[in-house]
Scaffold this motif. Structure first.
Motif, PDB file in Angstrom:
ATOM      1  N   ALA A   1     -54.049 -19.092  19.005  1.00  0.00           N
ATOM      2  CA  ALA A   1     -54.890 -20.255  18.700  1.00  0.00           C
ATOM      3  C   ALA A   1     -56.355 -19.834  18.616  1.00  0.00           C
ATOM      4  O   ALA A   1     -57.118 -20.331  17.793  1.00  0.00           O
ATOM      5  CB  ALA A   1     -54.712 -21.328  19.767  1.00  0.00           C
TER       6      ALA A   1
ATOM      7  N   TRP B   1     -49.126 -16.370  24.660  1.00  0.00           N
ATOM      8  CA  TRP B   1     -49.110 -16.024  23.232  1.00  0.00           C
ATOM      9  C   TRP B   1     -49.950 -17.016  22.442  1.00  0.00           C
ATOM     10  O   TRP B   1     -50.790 -16.636  21.621  1.00  0.00           O
ATOM     11  CB  TRP B   1     -47.676 -16.088  22.679  1.00  0.00           C
ATOM     12  N   SER B   2     -49.708 -18.303  22.703  1.00  0.00           N
ATOM     13  CA  SER B   2     -50.374 -19.342  21.923  1.00  0.00           C
ATOM     14  C   SER B   2     -51.878 -19.322  22.135  1.00  0.00           C
ATOM     15  O   SER B   2     -52.645 -19.599  21.216  1.00  0.00           O
ATOM     16  CB  SER B   2     -49.832 -20.719  22.298  1.00  0.00           C
TER      17      SER B   2
ATOM     18  N   ALA C   1     -53.393 -25.822  16.932  1.00  0.00           N
ATOM     19  CA  ALA C   1     -52.620 -24.580  16.826  1.00  0.00           C
ATOM     20  C   ALA C   1     -52.030 -24.216  18.182  1.00  0.00           C
ATOM     21  O   ALA C   1     -50.874 -23.797  18.280  1.00  0.00           O
ATOM     22  CB  ALA C   1     -53.520 -23.457  16.320  1.00  0.00           C
ATOM     23  N   PHE C   2     -52.826 -24.407  19.240  1.00  0.00           N
ATOM     24  CA  PHE C   2     -52.359 -24.059  20.581  1.00  0.00           C
ATOM     25  C   PHE C   2     -51.135 -24.897  20.961  1.00  0.00           C
ATOM     26  O   PHE C   2     -50.104 -24.361  21.392  1.00  0.00           O
ATOM     27  CB  PHE C   2     -53.482 -24.277  21.595  1.00  0.00           C
TER      28      PHE C   2
ATOM     29  N   ALA D   1     -45.122 -18.358  26.541  1.00  0.00           N
ATOM     30  CA  ALA D   1     -45.457 -19.086  25.311  1.00  0.00           C
ATOM     31  C   ALA D   1     -46.914 -19.528  25.339  1.00  0.00           C
ATOM     32  O   ALA D   1     -47.636 -19.445  24.335  1.00  0.00           O
ATOM     33  CB  ALA D   1     -44.541 -20.288  25.143  1.00  0.00           C
TER      34      ALA D   1
ATOM     35  N   LEU E   1     -43.046 -21.592  19.990  1.00  0.00           N
ATOM     36  CA  LEU E   1     -42.672 -20.312  20.585  1.00  0.00           C
ATOM     37  C   LEU E   1     -41.801 -20.487  21.821  1.00  0.00           C
ATOM     38  O   LEU E   1     -41.084 -19.569  22.212  1.00  0.00           O
ATOM     39  CB  LEU E   1     -43.924 -19.500  20.936  1.00  0.00           C
TER      40      LEU E   1
ATOM     41  N   LEU F   1     -47.602 -13.927  12.476  1.00  0.00           N
ATOM     42  CA  LEU F   1     -48.194 -14.125  13.802  1.00  0.00           C
ATOM     43  C   LEU F   1     -48.702 -12.799  14.371  1.00  0.00           C
ATOM     44  O   LEU F   1     -49.731 -12.762  15.042  1.00  0.00           O
ATOM     45  CB  LEU F   1     -47.169 -14.763  14.750  1.00  0.00           C
TER      46      LEU F   1
ATOM     47  N   LEU G   1     -48.084 -24.060  18.556  1.00  0.00           N
ATOM     48  CA  LEU G   1     -47.500 -22.741  18.796  1.00  0.00           C
ATOM     49  C   LEU G   1     -46.787 -22.693  20.135  1.00  0.00           C
ATOM     50  O   LEU G   1     -45.729 -22.079  20.264  1.00  0.00           O
ATOM     51  CB  LEU G   1     -48.592 -21.668  18.724  1.00  0.00           C
ATOM     52  N   THR G   2     -47.364 -23.350  21.143  1.00  0.00           N
ATOM     53  CA  THR G   2     -46.702 -23.379  22.443  1.00  0.00           C
ATOM     54  C   THR G   2     -45.317 -24.004  22.309  1.00  0.00           C
ATOM     55  O   THR G   2     -44.328 -23.464  22.810  1.00  0.00           O
ATOM     56  CB  THR G   2     -47.536 -24.184  23.461  1.00  0.00           C
TER      57      THR G   2
END
Ligand SMILES: Nc1ncnc2c1ncn2[C@@H]1O[C@H](COP(=O)(O)OP(=O)(O)OP(=O)(O)O)[C@@H](O)[C@H]1O
Ligand SMILES: [Mg+2]
Lengths: 241, 401
Positions: free
Chosen positions: B114, B109-110, B140-141, B106, B148, B161, B144-145
């Motif tokens: 981000a 990805w983030s 965003a980081f 996660a 996700l 995404l 999203l973490t």
């Protein structure tokens, strides 16, 4: 003059295209409100001088100052933000953009909507012909109209110094006079003008001072009246006067 | 001495009229023949072919836009674009089938996503170090973490995404592989593009999978659909709405971007005359990066919809090749460098592929044209290059130089 503050000060500027040296130890000054012309034969480095001032070509030796600030390390965008604008050789209008969009590109770095609108009105008052054709494609304008548009585009950044590269190129003599009249008008508003010309007679008749470039070196400089009277100038650039 | 020719003396052949009216007339005649004379098809079958053509053509159009945008601005045929499309498809696959991810994944990805958010904010704010940009990236980081690593990802989020992720990939490709070569001979750039393409294919094999992959996100849009028309039945799916509509939305958004926004206008200016654009203070490298961002985002959308349309993804080494080449052909057919051209070329190709096979079915000893499906794009490409080298809506290329 030398005790006045310069607008643009080039000190011993040398530039290269790859290994080839184009400008050599060029010293040039432009004072606020002045109109200065740069004369010289083909390939003498006139356009290169403008591109160097604007930062499209890098200074390899020497220094350049704009409004008292070291400028040769600035990006082109930073120089424009500080008050430079250019009317490039051959106008270089964006052919597939409308006249309005071309003008908008001139104010690309500005965020003051109100000021931009004012300047758009100013440009249109200066060139009514442009105002009538705001939605026409730039590429379909005549040569003379493109020259006016290129000048309008430069004015859209509300510059302190306009750099012009051969504004008379390819225009009928009557139109050249008109263009220079407008340049004079702009200059009278306090905007300094640095104009490259092959047409030395016309340029010197309106400019305050001039520089003559030969293979990348300044070989002659002085007040416009003196240059007009200079014997070497007459032989080389002014034709049979 | 060359003879003096004037436009009046040398009447141009009206290819537009010949093709524009002649071909539909021939097609209609052929359909009439197949339905009413030899009676091997019904009209509904051709309605179905039209529906399919629109779907496939939309997909080609989405990919073709990336080719044409990049070509327009740096005159590069971006051979890696087909692979960007492939990556987009696989990324969306991993998002909807893999989330929620274990924390390390996660985070990974983030981080990429981000960075994409920060990059987009930077286009608006003018600098990667602007407070808004940094704050946006960090928020965003974190968000999203959390998302996700906690929730499943539905198809809409997977699509969006994946577009963001793939957009970042496009920007990175430009920054690492192409930007150092600005001003180098064009052939160096072309060879680099081929290298990037191979790199992505093989990275895909290692990182993604080596197998054909079923692509079935949870959605009603793939549901079967049939309707009666003209005395027959058309068998299709709800994708007949989703794919063209989503494509239209994206194309409209892109059009609005290049005609209405400052950055979009700067993009057109840079494509027309990069040096002059620079003289206006436009940061051309940033504009080019934006072009890669948008082109790759569209390719990712194309990749996701491609997966939906066919229900599976080919293995990474080959998935991007044929769609990529065909979309490139579509861009050239439409007029490379032109956005409407890419859409028209893509749609045309979609129709061509479906109708050639629909109009020439197996009949007695004649085996039908299905086998030749993939060659039509190139046949049309050759015809267009012979008749109108600048493409359907493209202007004379010599004018650009
Ligand atoms: N991008 C470039 N790369 C290499 N050499 C260049 C480049 N641009 C200009 N030159 C060379 O630099 C020299 C000066 O060119 P420049 O365009 O400054 O001349 P100019 O005085 O403006 O000439 P003209 O009156 O013809 O416009 C020429 O010899 C030219 O060939
Ligand atoms: Mg020149």
């Amino acid at each position: 003059m030398s005790d006045r503050e310069t607008l643009l000060d080039m000190r011993q500027v040398t530039t290269h295209y790859g290994p080839i040296r184009v400008l050599h130890n060029v010293d040039m000054q432009i004072y606020p409100g002045e109109m200065v012309c740069l004369l010289g034969g083909n390939a003498s480095g006139k356009s290169t001088t403008l591109k160097t001032i604007l930062g499209i070509v890098r200074v390899s030796e020497g220094e350049m100052y704009f409004r008292g600030e070291r400028a040769d390390t600035l990006t082109t965008a930073e120089r424009i933000e500080r008050g430079m604008a250019v009317v490039p050789e051959n106008r270089r209008i964006f052919p597939k953009m409308t006249v309005r969009e071309n003008l908008e590109m001139g104010s690309y770095l500005r965020n003051d909507r109100k000021g931009i609108r004012e300047d758009m009105d100013y440009v249109i008052s200066l060139f009514p012909r442009i105002g009538e054709r705001l939605n026409q494609m730039g590429g379909t304008m005549s040569g003379g109209e493109q020259q006016m548009l290129a000048m309008g585009r430069a004015l859209m950044s509300r510059p302190k110094l306009i750099l012009m590269d051969e504004p008379s190129m390819g225009l009928a003599p009557l139109f050249v006079e008109k263009i220079f009249e407008i340049i004079k008008t702009v200059n009278d508003e306090g905007i300094s003008v640095f104009v490259v010309e092959q047409n030395a007679n016309v340029a010197l008749s309106v400019a305050d001072r001039g520089y003559v470039l030969q293979t990348g070196e300044v070989v002659l400089s002085g007040p416009a009246q003196e240059l007009l009277a200079n014997e070497d100038m007459k032989k080389a650039y002014l034709g049979d006067v | 001495m060359a003879a003096i020719t004037t436009t009046a003396g040398r009447r141009a052949i009206p290819w537009g009229w010949i093709f524009g009216l002649g071909i539909p007339a021939l097609v209609l005649a052929r359909i009439y023949y197949l339905v009413n004379v030899v009676e091997v098809r019904d009209y509904a079958f051709f309605i179905g072919a039209m529906v399919q053509s629109l779907q496939l053509g939309s997909l080609y159009a989405l990919i073709a836009l990336g080719y044409t945008m990049v070509y327009g601005i740096i005159r590069l045929i971006n051979f890696a674009h087909g692979e960007v499309f492939m990556v987009g498809a696989f990324i969306s696959y991993f998002l909807f089938s893999g989330a929620p991810f274990a924390l390390p994944w996660a985070l990974l990805w983030s981080a990429v996503l981000a960075w994409g958010v920060a990059f987009i904010l930077n286009l608006w704010r003018g600098s990667m170090t602007h407070p808004t940009v940094i704050a946006g990236g960090l928020v965003a980081f974190a968000a999203l973490t959390f998302l996700l690593s906690t929730f499943q990802v539905n198809w809409v989020a997977a699509l969006l995404l994946s577009m963001l992720f793939t957009g970042v990939l496009g920007v990175v490709i430009d920054r690492v592989a192409y930007r150092p070569l600005r001003g180098a001979p064009r052939i160096s750039l072309l060879i680099t593009a081929i290298a990037v393409s191979f790199l992505l294919q093989n990275t895909g094999l290692i990182v993604f999978t080596r197998n054909q992959t079923p692509f079935r996100p949870e959605t009603d849009w793939t549901a079967f659909l049939q309707f009666d028309v003209l005395g027959g039945t058309v068998y299709t799916s709800r994708l007949m709405f989703l794919i063209p509509i989503l494509t239209a939305v994206l194309v409209t958004a892109l059009t609005l971007f290049v005609t209405r926004t400052r950055l979009g206008k700067a993009m057109r200016a840079s494509a027309q005359d990069a040096e002059t654009a620079q003289m206006m203070g436009i940061n051309v490298n940033r504009v080019i990066a934006t072009t890669f961002l948008l082109g790759s985002m569209l390719a990712a959308a194309g990749g996701f919809l491609w997966g939906l349309n066919f229900g599976s993804l080919n293995q990474p080494a080959v998935m991007g090749i044929l769609p990529g080449i065909k979309a490139f052909a579509a861009a050239v057919i439409g007029g490379i460098g032109s956005l409407p051209g890419a859409v028209i070329g893509g749609l045309l190709l979609g129709f061509l592929e479906n109708f050639m096979t629909a109009l020439f079915p197996r009949q007695g000893d004649f085996p039908g044209l299905t086998e030749f499906k993939d060659t039509f794009a190139f046949a049309l490409l050759i015809v267009v290059l012979l008749v109108r080298p600048s493409g359907i809506v493209g202007e004379d290329l010599s004018e650009k130089v």
